[in-house]
Structures are given as structure tokens and as C-alpha cells.
Design an enzyme around this catalytic site. Structure first.
Site, PDB file in Angstrom:
ATOM      1  N   HIS A 276      -7.496  -4.415  10.328  1.00  0.00           N
ATOM      2  CA  HIS A 276      -7.265  -4.150   8.908  1.00  0.00           C
ATOM      3  C   HIS A 276      -6.029  -4.872   8.397  1.00  0.00           C
ATOM      4  O   HIS A 276      -5.099  -5.159   9.144  1.00  0.00           O
ATOM      5  CB  HIS A 276      -7.250  -2.651   8.584  1.00  0.00           C
ATOM      6  CG  HIS A 276      -6.057  -1.881   9.019  1.00  0.00           C
ATOM      7  ND1 HIS A 276      -6.117  -0.872   9.953  1.00  0.00           N
ATOM      8  CD2 HIS A 276      -4.761  -1.935   8.630  1.00  0.00           C
ATOM      9  CE1 HIS A 276      -4.922  -0.348  10.113  1.00  0.00           C
ATOM     10  NE2 HIS A 276      -4.074  -0.974   9.336  1.00  0.00           N
TER      11      HIS A 276
ATOM     12  N   ASP B 276       0.838  -1.196   0.000  1.00  0.00           N
ATOM     13  CA  ASP B 276       0.000   0.000   0.000  1.00  0.00           C
ATOM     14  C   ASP B 276       0.874   1.247   0.000  1.00  0.00           C
ATOM     15  O   ASP B 276       2.096   1.171   0.163  1.00  0.00           O
ATOM     16  CB  ASP B 276      -0.954  -0.020   1.212  1.00  0.00           C
ATOM     17  CG  ASP B 276      -0.273  -0.462   2.503  1.00  0.00           C
ATOM     18  OD1 ASP B 276       0.968  -0.510   2.546  1.00  0.00           O
ATOM     19  OD2 ASP B 276      -0.984  -0.759   3.472  1.00  0.00           O
TER      20      ASP B 276
END
Ligand code: GLP
Length: 261
Positions: free
Chosen positions: A139, A68
Site C-alpha cells: 500500500h 493521510d
């Protein structure tokens, strides 16, 4: 899923490093998926230590993909995940920077950035081993609670919890970006082996929900239960809320040597 409660964060790092080294020895052109955050640091430090000691494999032909990236930081910002991964692991392992791919947050290309990253992953043949941390809210990468379990790389908005968790890397909370590009949960699920590392009591609840709770978008990491090859390496704090911890220890202690992780 194989859950391995270990004695310390250093033991987690050493076992994760064993897995990565074994892969690169067997396949020098392996594709590694690298996560940022504090959780994988003992793993990266151990890989670098062994590399410097001359006992590690050569990483020259390896390719890496990061999970990410923040959107909105200037290029080359030290807290960008691309720079972080160079500084924490790839530079020290002698992996050329052009062999490290990451989602491109340049504003002009944002609408297509996810699709381009997906295509690059496919072209590279997919990720062999994906290192993962877990957020305190469950997450994975930056797939916040509520993320589709079938999601691909895309733009996401961070929750306040995650921005607060990550504020320690910035001068102030206001400096933490609100938007990110992240591999989706389905993207992560295409990696052939998922290696989740977690340490500290702050992760205990998220780990228990991911491993022993229902599969649900409310705990994105619970999607790991659907993957055929997942290793979850935990220090005592991170394992402290697991109902079946004794069983996981028994399984690991009794494993035949040939089986590996
Ligand atoms: C960030 C990263 C995740 C990471 C998580 C946990 O949100 N995008 O990939 O797993 O933080 O970070 P830490 O390991 O520092 O607790």
C-alpha cells in the site's frame, strides 16, 4: 523510475535529505509532501540534524501536506498523523504548524473532507517532492490493495494487515482506527517528484512487486511505474528481492553528476 539500492537505512536517509534540501535551496517556497511511518524517519532525522548544525536551508516559507490521517482519534491525539508529523519533523525544522496541511477527520465534515483536501493541494500549486513509504502489502499512503489507480483523497477502511502493522504505535490492536482519510493514488501521482524510501526485509516483497511486477491495483505502489519522476531509495534488506538489483547499482554508480535524482 530510478531504483537506488544503498548500503544502509542511514544512506537512504542521507540521500533523501539531499534531494529535499536541494529543492528547498532552489525554491524556498517549495511544497513538501510528508509521509508518516518508520520508513522516512532516517530522512527526517538527517534533515533535522543538518538544520540544527546550521548547514540546512531555511524552511520558513515551505508548505507541507501530509498523505493521510486516521479517522476516529480525538483531536490532538499523539498518534494522529498530524501530531506525528509535527513531532517527527516539521516542528524541529522551524515550519509553523499552520503551514502544515492534513486531511481533516472531524466527523461533521467527513463527506466533503476529501474534496476539500484536493482543493487545498491544487490551490497550493501541487506537491514538489512527495516522500513515500510502502506498506508490507504494497500500500501507498493508506491506499490498500484493490484501490483504484485513479483514486483521489477519500475515506478508506484499513485491512487487518495494516492495522496489525500499525498496532505497535497503540496500546492494543483494538485501539487502531479502522477508517482513514488518504490521498488517492492519482493525488499522489500529481506530485512532481516521488521519493519512495524503504528499509528492511519486511518490505522486500512489496518493493519487488511495486518496481518489477505488473501495474495493478493489487499492488497499489506499482502505480509508481506510470509516473515520470520516481526515485526508489532502498537499504539492502528492502532491495533483497529485486531481480535487477545489479543493474540498478550500475546505473546509479555511472550517473553523470549533473543529472541528480
Ligand atoms: C502506514 C502509512 C504509510 C506508510 C506505511 C508503512 O500505513 N499510512 O504511509 O508508508 O504505514 O509504514 P512503515 O514505514 O512504518 O513501515
Amino acid at each position: 523510475m530510478e531504483v537506488v539500492p544503498l548500503g544502509s537505512a542511514e544512506e537512504v536517509g542521507a540521500l533523501a535529505a539531499d534531494v529535499i534540501e536541494a529543492l528547498v535551496r532552489a525554491t524556498p517556497t517549495a511544497v513538501l509532501g510528508l509521509a508518516t511511518g518508520s520508513s522516512p524517519l532516517p530522512t527526517y532525522r538527517e534533515l533535522v540534524r543538518r538544520h540544527r548544525a546550521g548547514t540546512g536551508p531555511s524552511y520558513e516559507q515551505v508548505r507541507c501536506f501530509t498523505l493521510d490521517e486516521y479517522v476516529g482519534l480525538p483531536p490532538g491525539h499523539p498518534q494522529s498523523y498530524r501530531e506525528t508529523i509535527f513531532a517527527e519533523v516539521t516542528d524541529d525544522l522551524g515550519i509553523a504548524r499552520e503551514r502544515v496541511s492534513s486531511p481533516d477527520p472531524a466527523p461533521e465534515g467527513l463527506p466533503e473532507a476529501g474534496a476539500r483536501y484536493e482543493a487545498a493541494l491544487v490551490e497550493a500549486g501541487g506537491v514538489d517532492v512527495q516522500v513515500l513509504g510502502i506498506g508490507s502489502d504494497g500500500h501507498l499512503a493508506f491506499n490498500e490493495p484493490g484501490s483504484s489507480l485513479a483514486s483521489l483523497t477519500r475515506l478508506k477502511t484499513l485491512t487487518d494487515t495494516t492495522r496489525r502493522d500499525n498496532a505497535r504505535f497503540f496500546d492494543s490492536l483494538d485501539d487502531v482506527p479502522r477508517h482513514v482519510l488518504t490521498q488517492g493514488l492519482a493525488t499522489i501521482g500529481r506530485a512532481r517528484h516521488l521519493l519512495l524510501v524503504a528499509s528492511g526485509e519486511g518490505k522486500a516483497e512489496a518493493v519487488a512487486a511495486a518496481v518489477e511486477g505488473p501495474v495493478s491495483a493489487s499492488c497499489p505502489a506499482s502505480v509508481l511505474q506510470l509516473h515520470p519522476r520516481v526515485s526508489v531509495l532502498l537499504d539492502p534488506g528492502a532491495a533483497s528481492r529485486l531481480a535487477r538489483a545489479d543493474y540498478y547499482r550500475e546505473v546509479f554508480a555511472g550517473k553523470p553528476e549533473w543529472q541528480g535524482l
